[in-house]
Design an enzyme around this catalytic site. Sequence first.
Site, PDB file in Angstrom:
ATOM      1  N   HIS A   1       0.809  -1.223   0.000  1.00 46.60           N
ATOM      2  CA  HIS A   1       0.000   0.000   0.000  1.00 46.60           C
ATOM      3  C   HIS A   1       0.842   1.274   0.000  1.00 46.60           C
ATOM      4  O   HIS A   1       0.303   2.358  -0.203  1.00 46.60           O
ATOM      5  CB  HIS A   1      -0.926   0.007   1.216  1.00 46.60           C
ATOM      6  CG  HIS A   1      -1.994  -1.036   1.152  1.00 46.60           C
ATOM      7  ND1 HIS A   1      -2.748  -1.420   2.250  1.00 46.60           N
ATOM      8  CD2 HIS A   1      -2.446  -1.797   0.120  1.00 46.60           C
ATOM      9  CE1 HIS A   1      -3.611  -2.359   1.907  1.00 46.60           C
ATOM     10  NE2 HIS A   1      -3.437  -2.610   0.620  1.00 46.60           N
ATOM     11  N   ASP A   2       2.151   1.144   0.239  1.00 49.91           N
ATOM     12  CA  ASP A   2       2.986   2.338   0.341  1.00 49.91           C
ATOM     13  C   ASP A   2       3.749   2.620  -0.957  1.00 49.91           C
ATOM     14  O   ASP A   2       4.783   3.275  -0.943  1.00 49.91           O
ATOM     15  CB  ASP A   2       3.980   2.190   1.497  1.00 49.91           C
ATOM     16  CG  ASP A   2       4.471   3.544   2.009  1.00 49.91           C
ATOM     17  OD1 ASP A   2       3.640   4.470   2.116  1.00 49.91           O
ATOM     18  OD2 ASP A   2       5.678   3.676   2.296  1.00 49.91           O
ATOM     19  N   ALA A   3       3.228   2.160  -2.078  1.00 57.87           N
ATOM     20  CA  ALA A   3       3.889   2.368  -3.376  1.00 57.87           C
ATOM     21  C   ALA A   3       3.557   3.761  -3.905  1.00 57.87           C
ATOM     22  O   ALA A   3       2.725   3.938  -4.791  1.00 57.87           O
ATOM     23  CB  ALA A   3       3.461   1.295  -4.364  1.00 57.87           C
TER      24      ALA A   3
END
Length: 377
Positions: A252-254
């Site tokens: 989710h932290d892309a």
Amino acid sequence: MPLQADPFDDLRARPFFAGLFPEGHLRRLIAQQFHVSGQNDFSLLDAIGGECAGAVTFLPEGEAPQTDAQGAVQWLDDRQLQAVLDELPRRPMLAGEDGLRLSLAGAQDKLPVVFDGQRIGLPRDGQPSTHILKPPIREVEGSVLNEGFCLALAHAMKITAVETGIHHVGDRRFLLVARYDRQRDAQGGTSRLHQEDFCQALGVVPEMKYQNEGGPDLKACFDLLRRVARPSAPHILRLLDYVVFNALIGNHDAHAKNFSLLYADTAGKSAPILAPMYDVLSAAIYPNLTSKMAMKLGSKYKFSEVLARHWERFAEEAGLARAQTRKRVLGMAQALPTVARALQATPTFAGQPVIEQLASLIEQRSALTVRRLTEGA
């Protein structure tokens, strides 16, 4: 920031230079170490800007850059390496230690090091590093295994990603990531290759890296790559694979700082290409971390809400053919669970609870994606 005779103003310059630093509390700790303002980019560069991402090195006025042969490596034994791991949370980048001026972007502890296949050392006096040491993230259980598995899985899926290895010292695990912006020559020397992350390339300051805070969306990322890479088509397809893979594993932290351009030397010219995938970790398996993706897929931040029409909308916004995108997403979703289970059975990952959680999550997300794409919802 192309070469020009006139100076750049702060609006143009700050996104690149600020993008070289650690972020958040790490930046504050470094500023405290040197008794400078945390907002003073160039005072910080003066302190830690010797070894940065890419090929830039910051030196006092009048000081000439050293050749690679002039640098030195302080090799660490196990006791010293454990001491470094203990020190990093208190002193990011080992800031203030004589002969070390090291900087890497990001909000997590990490350290540029030299690795010769057996020994780990600190790069001193201008020596280029070869690897990035990533200790466990305190708030994220099993982070080393998680990231090591995700990057090994990317390789197993034939996705271009950084080379990594899980290592131990005593009972401590850590990750060693080979730097894609470093190059070894035939004599064993290391040279720097230039790179810039997508926020730097787009002129976006690091504190605005998330789309919901005004940062780049996927359309901006694909547009950038299409504009600068020649030929762009292979890199566009690689970026599509990065996006699909991140979605299916729950990374989710892309955000835009987790994609980069690498200025490789091609036929005597430095031409930008898409850098290998890096900083890949499944956040979705942790209930305490956000379920919101850093960039929207279609119009959705939550993967559970992504339907076939959202994949189509994403394709249109990114300038991709809808049918080709659908086929590529479906193919990865069908293949990924089997490859993940095979990788889970290898000695490095067998019997690890965090990897079982991750493999199960991949199965669930992949099955959901296949169902929604075949149903056409």
